[in-house]
Design a protein around this motif. Structure first.
Motif, PDB file in Angstrom:
ATOM      1  N   LEU A 170       0.839  -1.189   0.000  1.00 27.07           N
ATOM      2  CA  LEU A 170       0.000   0.000   0.000  1.00 27.07           C
ATOM      3  C   LEU A 170       0.877   1.243   0.000  1.00 27.07           C
ATOM      4  CD1 LEU A 170      -3.085   0.676   0.200  1.00 27.07           C
ATOM      5  CD2 LEU A 170      -2.677   1.101   2.639  1.00 27.07           C
ATOM      6  N   ALA A 171       0.484   2.243  -0.782  1.00 33.52           N
ATOM      7  CA  ALA A 171       1.194   3.518  -0.839  1.00 33.52           C
ATOM      8  C   ALA A 171       0.182   4.655  -0.833  1.00 33.52           C
ATOM      9  CB  ALA A 171       2.066   3.607  -2.093  1.00 33.52           C
ATOM     10  N   LEU A 172       0.610   5.794  -0.290  1.00 39.58           N
ATOM     11  CA  LEU A 172      -0.181   7.018  -0.416  1.00 39.58           C
ATOM     12  C   LEU A 172       0.303   7.758  -1.652  1.00 39.58           C
ATOM     13  CD1 LEU A 172      -2.298   8.910   1.041  1.00 39.58           C
ATOM     14  CD2 LEU A 172      -0.307  10.186   1.849  1.00 39.58           C
ATOM     15  N   LEU A 173      -0.618   8.162  -2.491  1.00 38.43           N
ATOM     16  CA  LEU A 173      -0.283   8.917  -3.691  1.00 38.43           C
ATOM     17  C   LEU A 173      -0.687  10.375  -3.513  1.00 38.43           C
ATOM     18  CD1 LEU A 173      -1.474   6.486  -6.532  1.00 38.43           C
ATOM     19  CD2 LEU A 173       0.765   6.593  -5.393  1.00 38.43           C
ATOM     20  N   HIS A 174       0.270  11.264  -3.755  1.00 42.03           N
ATOM     21  CA  HIS A 174      -0.024  12.693  -3.827  1.00 42.03           C
ATOM     22  C   HIS A 174      -0.273  13.024  -5.289  1.00 42.03           C
ATOM     23  CE1 HIS A 174       1.108  13.629   0.363  1.00 42.03           C
ATOM     24  NE2 HIS A 174       1.920  12.589   0.219  1.00 42.03           N
ATOM     25  N   LEU A 175      -1.478  13.476  -5.592  1.00 43.65           N
ATOM     26  CA  LEU A 175      -1.932  13.602  -6.971  1.00 43.65           C
ATOM     27  C   LEU A 175      -1.812  15.028  -7.479  1.00 43.65           C
ATOM     28  CD1 LEU A 175      -5.194  11.496  -6.514  1.00 43.65           C
ATOM     29  CD2 LEU A 175      -3.019  10.682  -7.435  1.00 43.65           C
ATOM     30  N   ASP A 176      -1.531  15.134  -8.743  1.00 45.33           N
ATOM     31  CA  ASP A 176      -1.549  16.434  -9.415  1.00 45.33           C
ATOM     32  C   ASP A 176      -2.997  16.925  -9.477  1.00 45.33           C
ATOM     33  OD1 ASP A 176      -1.274  18.636 -11.026  1.00 45.33           O
ATOM     34  OD2 ASP A 176      -0.871  17.507 -12.861  1.00 45.33           O
ATOM     35  N   GLY A 177      -3.239  18.091  -8.897  1.00 44.03           N
ATOM     36  CA  GLY A 177      -4.604  18.603  -8.841  1.00 44.03           C
ATOM     37  C   GLY A 177      -4.942  19.615  -9.904  1.00 44.03           C
ATOM     38  N   SER A 178      -4.073  19.770 -10.892  1.00 41.84           N
ATOM     39  CA  SER A 178      -4.294  20.827 -11.888  1.00 41.84           C
ATOM     40  C   SER A 178      -5.542  20.589 -12.724  1.00 41.84           C
ATOM     41  CB  SER A 178      -3.068  20.965 -12.794  1.00 41.84           C
ATOM     42  OG  SER A 178      -2.793  19.750 -13.472  1.00 41.84           O
ATOM     43  N   GLU A 179      -5.936  19.321 -12.899  1.00 44.72           N
ATOM     44  CA  GLU A 179      -7.123  19.023 -13.710  1.00 44.72           C
ATOM     45  C   GLU A 179      -8.383  18.912 -12.868  1.00 44.72           C
ATOM     46  OE1 GLU A 179      -7.153  17.081 -17.107  1.00 44.72           O
ATOM     47  OE2 GLU A 179      -5.048  17.307 -17.581  1.00 44.72           O
ATOM     48  N   ASN A 180      -8.218  19.019 -11.533  1.00 45.08           N
ATOM     49  CA  ASN A 180      -9.363  18.944 -10.615  1.00 45.08           C
ATOM     50  C   ASN A 180     -10.174  17.662 -10.834  1.00 45.08           C
ATOM     51  OD1 ASN A 180     -10.803  19.983  -8.451  1.00 45.08           O
ATOM     52  ND2 ASN A 180     -12.331  20.946  -9.780  1.00 45.08           N
ATOM     53  N   VAL A 181      -9.458  16.555 -11.015  1.00 44.44           N
ATOM     54  CA  VAL A 181     -10.091  15.257 -11.238  1.00 44.44           C
ATOM     55  C   VAL A 181      -9.576  14.285 -10.178  1.00 44.44           C
ATOM     56  CG1 VAL A 181     -10.312  13.295 -12.814  1.00 44.44           C
ATOM     57  CG2 VAL A 181     -10.338  15.620 -13.718  1.00 44.44           C
ATOM     58  N   LEU A 182     -10.488  13.564  -9.535  1.00 46.40           N
ATOM     59  CA  LEU A 182     -10.101  12.530  -8.588  1.00 46.40           C
ATOM     60  C   LEU A 182     -10.264  11.162  -9.233  1.00 46.40           C
ATOM     61  CD1 LEU A 182     -11.501  13.203  -4.998  1.00 46.40           C
ATOM     62  CD2 LEU A 182      -9.113  13.039  -5.697  1.00 46.40           C
ATOM     63  N   PRO A 183      -9.306  10.252  -9.036  1.00 44.46           N
ATOM     64  CA  PRO A 183      -9.488   8.900  -9.560  1.00 44.46           C
ATOM     65  C   PRO A 183     -10.547   8.149  -8.765  1.00 44.46           C
ATOM     66  CG  PRO A 183      -7.478   9.037  -8.255  1.00 44.46           C
ATOM     67  CD  PRO A 183      -8.011  10.432  -8.370  1.00 44.46           C
TER      68      PRO A 183
ATOM     69  N   ARG B   1      -4.577   6.509 -14.338  1.00 45.78           N
ATOM     70  CA  ARG B   1      -5.448   6.661 -15.504  1.00 45.78           C
ATOM     71  C   ARG B   1      -6.901   6.674 -15.045  1.00 45.78           C
ATOM     72  NH1 ARG B   1      -4.604   8.680 -20.188  1.00 45.78           N
ATOM     73  NH2 ARG B   1      -2.716   7.398 -20.449  1.00 45.78           N
ATOM     74  N   HIS B   2      -7.574   7.796 -15.242  1.00 51.48           N
ATOM     75  CA  HIS B   2      -8.993   7.923 -14.904  1.00 51.48           C
ATOM     76  C   HIS B   2      -9.744   8.386 -16.145  1.00 51.48           C
ATOM     77  CE1 HIS B   2     -12.635   8.678 -12.626  1.00 51.48           C
ATOM     78  NE2 HIS B   2     -12.690   9.896 -13.126  1.00 51.48           N
ATOM     79  N   ASP B   3     -10.542   7.494 -16.724  1.00 52.64           N
ATOM     80  CA  ASP B   3     -11.207   7.769 -17.999  1.00 52.64           C
ATOM     81  C   ASP B   3     -10.141   8.222 -18.998  1.00 52.64           C
ATOM     82  OD1 ASP B   3     -13.647   7.101 -16.868  1.00 52.64           O
ATOM     83  OD2 ASP B   3     -14.088   9.150 -16.251  1.00 52.64           O
ATOM     84  N   ASP B   4     -10.274   9.435 -19.528  1.00 47.38           N
ATOM     85  CA  ASP B   4      -9.293   9.913 -20.505  1.00 47.38           C
ATOM     86  C   ASP B   4      -8.193  10.762 -19.869  1.00 47.38           C
ATOM     87  OD1 ASP B   4     -10.673   8.703 -22.580  1.00 47.38           O
ATOM     88  OD2 ASP B   4     -11.969  10.454 -22.878  1.00 47.38           O
ATOM     89  N   ALA B   5      -8.254  10.927 -18.558  1.00 42.97           N
ATOM     90  CA  ALA B   5      -7.276  11.779 -17.876  1.00 42.97           C
ATOM     91  C   ALA B   5      -6.097  10.956 -17.381  1.00 42.97           C
ATOM     92  CB  ALA B   5      -7.934  12.506 -16.706  1.00 42.97           C
ATOM     93  N   ALA B   6      -4.903  11.546 -17.462  1.00 45.03           N
ATOM     94  CA  ALA B   6      -3.685  10.958 -16.907  1.00 45.03           C
ATOM     95  C   ALA B   6      -3.231  11.861 -15.759  1.00 45.03           C
ATOM     96  CB  ALA B   6      -2.600  10.841 -17.963  1.00 45.03           C
ATOM     97  N   ILE B   7      -3.301  11.349 -14.520  1.00 46.11           N
ATOM     98  CA  ILE B   7      -3.032  12.154 -13.331  1.00 46.11           C
ATOM     99  C   ILE B   7      -1.660  11.770 -12.783  1.00 46.11           C
ATOM    100  CG2 ILE B   7      -3.871  12.829 -11.061  1.00 46.11           C
ATOM    101  CD1 ILE B   7      -6.632  11.651 -11.934  1.00 46.11           C
ATOM    102  N   ALA B   8      -0.741  12.716 -12.753  1.00 46.30           N
ATOM    103  CA  ALA B   8       0.584  12.459 -12.203  1.00 46.30           C
ATOM    104  C   ALA B   8       0.477  12.193 -10.708  1.00 46.30           C
ATOM    105  CB  ALA B   8       1.511  13.637 -12.470  1.00 46.30           C
ATOM    106  N   ALA B   9       1.299  11.243 -10.209  1.00 48.81           N
ATOM    107  CA  ALA B   9       1.215  10.827  -8.810  1.00 48.81           C
ATOM    108  C   ALA B   9       2.607  10.587  -8.250  1.00 48.81           C
ATOM    109  CB  ALA B   9       0.367   9.565  -8.676  1.00 48.81           C
ATOM    110  N   ALA B  10       2.852  11.146  -7.062  1.00 51.22           N
ATOM    111  CA  ALA B  10       4.103  10.907  -6.336  1.00 51.22           C
ATOM    112  C   ALA B  10       3.817   9.990  -5.159  1.00 51.22           C
ATOM    113  CB  ALA B  10       4.701  12.223  -5.854  1.00 51.22           C
ATOM    114  N   GLN B  11       4.683   9.000  -4.950  1.00 53.45           N
ATOM    115  CA  GLN B  11       4.473   8.015  -3.903  1.00 53.45           C
ATOM    116  C   GLN B  11       4.967   8.505  -2.540  1.00 53.45           C
ATOM    117  OE1 GLN B  11       5.660   3.824  -4.718  1.00 53.45           O
ATOM    118  NE2 GLN B  11       6.560   4.664  -6.589  1.00 53.45           N
ATOM    119  N   GLU B  12       4.201   8.161  -1.508  1.00 51.24           N
ATOM    120  CA  GLU B  12       4.687   8.196  -0.128  1.00 51.24           C
ATOM    121  C   GLU B  12       4.592   6.765   0.380  1.00 51.24           C
ATOM    122  OE1 GLU B  12       4.052  10.624   4.084  1.00 51.24           O
ATOM    123  OE2 GLU B  12       2.872  11.140   2.316  1.00 51.24           O
ATOM    124  N   ILE B  13       5.719   6.180   0.743  1.00 49.72           N
ATOM    125  CA  ILE B  13       5.763   4.752   1.046  1.00 49.72           C
ATOM    126  C   ILE B  13       5.080   4.457   2.375  1.00 49.72           C
ATOM    127  CG2 ILE B  13       7.243   2.730   1.314  1.00 49.72           C
ATOM    128  CD1 ILE B  13       7.242   4.089  -1.477  1.00 49.72           C
TER     129      ILE B  13
END
Length: 367
Positions: free
Chosen positions: A270-283, A329-341
């Motif tokens: 399990l990892a925590l992902l910090h997501l790019d919020g520029s597209e205002n889309v949640l997976p 990958r959420h529908d057609d959006a690609a959301i960048a994600a940084a891991q926190e272990i």
């Protein structure tokens, strides 16, 4: 039961009657974290286990040591299959006469059915208590004080479960190596209330499921409704921390628990992902997590956190590099994600097993 909170102005509930928010999810998070708000838990169900054998019986069939559980003490249990995979999960609270289990709604019927099938000659009864509701709050504020006052009583004890995620439980094990585990601040309570008790709380600030989930995800706290699939081992989500007693007697799935912990590695982490919020889309749950073009895992939970921004829990392959930049990958959006272990790739293999000297296969020297 129809909840008194559902009639409050501004409350938005889903088709299952679970209140999602009361008009301001971020403000509700802050109020819930500060101990000022309560959160109705229509996604949780109460199961009562009564009878003289209840604790020793539950001890014998689940992952937790329950034989000597004291009245008022809180813990949690898992039901595992013979291969050690998670089938059911429940909060546990005993009042001296009954053991009260709180399960996610999607799991409750299956858990109650399985417990009923496992009674054999044990002096126990199992009942789903649809007449009771669950209401949550964070300890340390007015909401928690009111929650205790509204809770159903078991003898002289208020039926309020304190989530054990704050610390490593006796007999448990933590794989996370964080110097400051975010679970240490997750002082979450759940109270069992009847209609009158629930109605007595409606004058407090109300938080919805969106707020509660954001705080849970930020605390790295797994739950059955999100982090469990047909392959889940408790090691993968660091659930040995609070729901598994490694030194107790035999139960179904124990061999796998011990083998993975002592000699192997959990296949996923399990990892925590910090997501790019520029597209205002949640997976969404089940969205693929990619390393370049290769799928290395799936999202299990996601939320907008009032301080951390968009975050998610994801179950990843153990072999996915811990320092890799990922994409969800959420529908057609690609959301960048940084891991926190949370669970490192080398988790497990805790036993000190001596290496045996390899026997020589050289031919004996000719005379």
């Amino acid at each position: 039961m129809a909840g008194a909170f559902a009639a409050l102005p501004g409350v938005v509930a889903d088709d299952d009657g679970v209140i999602q928010h009361a008009g301001g999810p971020w403000a509700e998070q802050r109020a819930l974290a500060a101990g000022r708000a309560v959160v109705p838990r229509a996604d949780r169900v109460v199961i009562e286990v009564a009878g003289a054998d209840r604790l020793t019986w539950l001890d014998s069939i689940t992952s937790q040591a329950l034989g000597s559980l004291a009245p008022g003490e809180s813990t949690e249990l898992l039901v595992l299959d013979p291969q050690g995979r998670v089938e059911h999960a429940a909060a546990v609270l005993d009042d001296g006469a009954s053991t009260w289990l709180i399960a996610d709604r999607g799991d409750a019927a299956g858990l109650a059915k399985w417990l009923t099938m496992m009674r054999f000659r044990a002096a126990v009864t199992v009942a789903v208590r649809d007449d009771l509701a669950v209401v949550g709050a964070m300890r340390g504020g007015v909401a928690a004080d009111r929650l205790v006052g509204a809770a159903l009583r078991g003898g002289d004890l208020p039926l309020v479960w304190a989530d054990p995620w704050e610390r490593v439980s006796p007999g448990g094990w933590q794989y996370a190596r964080a110097e400051e585990h975010p679970g240490a601040d997750y002082a979450f309570l759940e109270a069992l209330v009847d209609d009158a008790g629930e109605a007595s709380l409606v004058d407090l600030d109300v938080a919805g499921a969106l707020a509660a989930e954001a705080l849970r995800i930020a605390a790295w706290r797994p739950r059955w409704a999100a982090e469990v699939d047909e392959r889940s081992l408790p090691h993968e989500s660091d659930w040995l921390r609070s729901a598994v007693h490694l030194d107790k007697g035999c139960y179904r799935g124990q061999e796998t628990v011990a083998k993975v912990h002592n000699l192997g590695h959990p296949p996923r982490r399990l990892a925590l992902l910090h997501l790019d919020g520029s597209e205002n889309v949640l997976p969404a749950r089940g969205d693929a997590v990619l390393l370049e073009d290769e799928e290395v895992g799936q999202v299990t939970s996601a939320a907008h956190h009032h301080e951390l921004g968009p975050i998610a829990l994801a179950i990843l392959s153990r072999r996915a590099p811990e320092d890799a930049a990922l994409v969800v990958r959420h529908d057609d959006a690609a959301i960048a994600a940084a891991q926190e272990i949370i669970v490192p790739g080398d988790a497990g293999r805790t036993a000190e097993v001596p290496r045996l000297t390899r026997l020589s296969r050289r031919r004996p020297a000719e005379a």
